[in-house]
Design an enzyme around this catalytic site. Structure first.
Site, PDB file in Angstrom:
ATOM      1  CB  CYS A 150       1.814   5.383  -6.356  1.00 29.44           C
ATOM      2  SG  CYS A 150       1.759   4.258  -4.966  1.00 29.44           S
ATOM      3  CB  CYS A 193      -0.370   2.386  -7.066  1.00 29.56           C
ATOM      4  SG  CYS A 193      -0.727   3.494  -5.680  1.00 29.56           S
TER       5      CYS A 193
END
Length: 125
Positions: A42, A45
């Site tokens: 991600c 993230c």
């Protein structure tokens, strides 16, 4: 000093969370599973991680920090992903940083804002 906990997957996450008492200060970072290079699949993230780490440097003594890797991209993107459908986690985006057993949370790009992280950590219930 904060106490760090790492867990992968839905069942393992809820097993771990049973160990905490209601009077403990527990924050949960929901993130995509990390790849072999050590970074999450991600990108949001990955971007938020250094800011979250910086924010937790000032966390109160005795704070628990739980990082849960929710799964790979196809698992997360499934609308039936248990992290999305569970009435406790109710995740909409990754990353999400939440104070356990409260409605207090930061989602997505909010996790890249140091002032919001510090506010989450110091806000009284």
């Amino acid at each position: 000093m904060i106490m760090r906990h790492y867990v992968q997957g839905y069942e393992s996450f809820f097993e771990l969370m049973k160990n905490f008492k209601s009077n403990e200060s527990v924050y949960v970072l929901y993130t995509g599973t990390k790849l072999q290079n050590g970074n999450s699949w991600c990108p949001d993230c990955v971007k938020a991680e250094p800011t979250i780490e910086e924010g937790f440097k000032t966390a109160p003594e005795g704070t628990h920090f739980v990082e849960v890797q929710v799964g790979d991209r196809p698992f997360w993107k499934d609308s039936n992903c248990p992290f999305r459908t569970n009435s406790i986690t109710k995740l909409k985006v990754l990353p999400t940083l939440a104070k356990w057993e409260t409605q207090k949370r930061l989602e997505g790009s909010q996790c890249s804002q140091l002032d919001l992280i510090e506010m989450l950590l110091t806000d009284e219930d």
